[in-house]
Design an enzyme around this catalytic site. Structure first.
Site, PDB file in Angstrom:
ATOM      1  CE  LYS A 131     -11.061   2.665   3.696  1.00 35.80           C
ATOM      2  NZ  LYS A 131     -10.027   3.519   5.073  1.00 35.80           N
ATOM      3  CD  GLU A 134      -2.738   0.392   1.669  1.00 35.87           C
ATOM      4  OE1 GLU A 134      -3.569  -0.811   2.635  1.00 35.87           O
ATOM      5  OE2 GLU A 134      -3.354   1.445   3.109  1.00 35.87           O
ATOM      6  CG  HIS A 170       7.084 -29.183   1.378  1.00 36.93           C
ATOM      7  ND1 HIS A 170       8.007 -30.391   1.135  1.00 36.93           N
ATOM      8  CD2 HIS A 170       7.701 -29.216   2.638  1.00 36.93           C
ATOM      9  CE1 HIS A 170       9.335 -30.504   1.598  1.00 36.93           C
ATOM     10  NE2 HIS A 170       9.113 -29.756   2.464  1.00 36.93           N
TER      11      HIS A 170
HETATM   12  O1  PA5 Z   1      -3.213   1.940   5.564  1.00 41.73           O
HETATM   13  C1  PA5 Z   1      -4.186   2.448   5.506  1.00 41.73           C
HETATM   14  O2  PA5 Z   1      -4.086   3.785   5.574  1.00 41.73           O
HETATM   15  C2  PA5 Z   1      -5.336   1.156   5.639  1.00 41.73           C
HETATM   16  O3  PA5 Z   1      -5.143  -0.118   5.138  1.00 41.73           O
HETATM   17  C3  PA5 Z   1      -6.147   2.044   6.764  1.00 41.73           C
HETATM   18  O4  PA5 Z   1      -5.458   1.196   7.702  1.00 41.73           O
HETATM   19  C4  PA5 Z   1      -7.617   0.746   6.351  1.00 41.73           C
HETATM   20  O5  PA5 Z   1      -7.675   1.517   5.134  1.00 41.73           O
HETATM   21  C5  PA5 Z   1      -8.777   0.725   7.072  1.00 41.73           C
HETATM   22  O6  PA5 Z   1      -8.626   2.562   7.696  1.00 41.73           O
HETATM   23  P1  PA5 Z   1      -9.512   2.927   9.086  1.00 41.73           P
HETATM   24  O7  PA5 Z   1      -8.237   2.607  10.179  1.00 41.73           O
HETATM   25  O8  PA5 Z   1      -9.261   4.280   8.605  1.00 41.73           O
HETATM   26  O9  PA5 Z   1     -10.440   2.157   9.551  1.00 41.73           O
END
Ligand code: PA5
Length: 470
Positions: free
Chosen positions: A439, A296, A325
């Site tokens: 989202k 990410e 394996h």
């Molecule tokens: O790293 C990130 O920003 C995302 O993966 C969030 O952790 C994830 O989308 C959840 O978001 P939030 O903590 O706002 O609910």
């Protein structure tokens, strides 16, 4: 007890033409100098780097709350997703008994102490079966639910919260239900903090400048860990130790910088994949946590100058020896497109010896008297050898032992390395527009007010052709 990194086997001197050469280091120098400067300049904005130092009061508050609540509950249930779920799972798996939830309560202790701790569940997905089956497993009225959302608006987490709030209020009444919910969220942004304040839920804050995937060392990860008897001070101590090692602007003295640079040089040589392969069950979920952090943070469309770059390196999760394996055939003989990070430990927490049986059968006799500790170690060495022999980039990270301190070092190491890698690639490692797009599209599909333009954009997309549906 320090994390060690051995990167011999990414160098051309060890693996031949696919390896990294001095010329690769020389070519990276301008980007490396710029990245190093950016890391220094941006340090004040990277608030997650201060978490090892500035949380004494928060840690005390978390410990006090855990001590007050833990005996009255059977299970601590995390409602969160992404960065709000993967860290708590990874830390629990690393430091507690692998069958923690199956142990009787009196055996769920920390270091043999008299205190016992509730079970831990992390409900990240919204597969409708998940909550239904969880409620068949535990009595929700005997649980504490930790709603974790930095943004305070993530549909998955907030929908779980709404289901659980309604259920608890129905079964316990409003006042008792209120005490079964604790929130972890931003201090002002989003609905969750608003709800927590208005409805008087206990809450902890995700500090500014600490994004989801960089949040394990703040209350996001510390609260669930404390409820499971984990030494959260030790985690932070380990992170501080690693911070000391990652301060140097000299790449040869800074392991996170070197890890990032090796991966970026590998990427420049076509290694589009990085595999993290722990040789310890306890570290299995570190790969999942790392996969989010690396994927990410680094997978980006634009660079910092607004150019379209579409960079990133695909993180793959594996487990030694299980994947020897399965996947290792591909790693050793498939395309030369991978960096393989073997994550080992010097000392396992337990030892088990294979009895001396079948000594007249050479294919079994050699195992007699050997420990599983030796077997897994030698299998790791053998995989390293096989990968190196076939010219595949591989490196080893080793924890002397999995403890709160060494785990804190490892988490912090990966976080700093990810930030360095982002700046070496000249992208922003801290945003996630691709995730936001998904989202927003979900909100549009549900007709959420404010997302009309997104819905119109989606409706205008060319329809699918039935002829390609079989
Ligand atoms: O790293 C990130 O920003 C995302 O993966 C969030 O952790 C994830 O989308 C959840 O978001 P939030 O903590 O706002 O609910």
């Amino acid at each position: 007890m320090n994390l060690r990194m051995d990167y011999n086997n990414v160098l051309s001197s060890r693996i031949g033409k696919e390896g990294i050469t001095q010329a690769d280091f020389d070519a990276l120098k301008p980007a490396a100098e710029k990245a190093s400067q950016t890391m220094a300049d941006n340090r004040p904005a990277m608030k997650w780097r201060e978490l090892p130092y500035n949380q004494a009061e928060i840690v005390a508050g978390i410990k006090a709350y855990a001590a007050e609540m833990k005996d009255g509950i059977d299970a601590f249930v995390v409602l969160g997703i992404g960065g709000s779920a993967l860290g708590p799972m990874a830390v629990q798996q690393a430091l507690n008994h692998p069958f923690y939830n199956e142990l009787p309560r009196e055996k769920r202790t920390a270091n043999g102490a008299a205190d016992s701790f509730p079970k831990l569940y992390v409900v990240d997905n919204v597969d409708p079966e998940r909550l239904v089956y969880l409620f068949q497993t535990i009595d929700p009225t005997r649980c504490l639910f930790n709603v974790i959302s930095k943004s305070g608006s993530t549909s998955e987490t907030m929908s779980q919260f709404m289901i659980i709030k309604a259920l608890l209020e129905e079964r316990l009444g409003k006042e008792a239900a209120r005490k079964r919910i604790v929130c972890t969220t931003d201090k002002e942004k989003g609905n969750l903090i608003k709800i927590a304040k208005e409805e008087d839920y206990k809450y902890f804050i995700v500090p500014d400048g600490v994004g989801g995937r960089f949040s394990q060392l703040c209350p996001v990860g510390l609260l669930p860990a404390a409820f499971c008897g984990i030494d959260i001070g030790g985690l932070l101590e380990g992170a501080a130790q690693m911070d000391e090692r990652c301060k140097s602007p000299c790449i040869h003295e800074n392991p996170a910088y070197m890890f990032a640079a090796l991966h970026v040089m590998a990427l420049n040589k076509g290694k589009n994949v990085t595999v993290v392969m722990p040789y310890a069950d306890s570290l299995k979920f570190i790969s999942d946590w790392f996969a989010q952090l690396w994927g990410e943070s680094l997978g980006k469309h634009f660079d910092l100058d607004g150019n379209v770059v579409n960079v990133g390196q695909t993180p793959v999760k594996a487990l030694g020896v299980t994947d020897q394996h399965s996947q290792v055939q591909l790693y050793a003989e498939g395309p030369y497109d991978k960096m393989i990070v073997l994550l080992g430990v010097d000392e396992y927490r337990e030892t088990i010896t294979i009895p001396k049986l079948y000594e007249d059968m050479p294919s079994l006799g050699f195992l007699g008297g050997v420990t599983h500790n030796d077997l897994i170690k030698n299998e790791q060495l053998a995989t390293e050898y096989a990968l190196t022999k076939s010219g595949r980039m591989n490196m080893t990270l080793t924890l002397p032992r999995v403890t709160p301190q060494t785990l804190g070092q490892l988490l912090y190491f990966f976080e700093v390395a990810t930030a360095y890698a982002g700046y070496l690639l000249n992208i922003d490692p801290f945003d996630q527009p691709g995730v936001e797009e998904g989202k927003n599209a979900t909100y549009a599909l549900f007709g959420r007010p404010g997302y009309e333009a997104k819905k119109a954009e989606m409706d205008a997309a060319p329809p699918k052709d039935d002829k390609y549906v079989m």
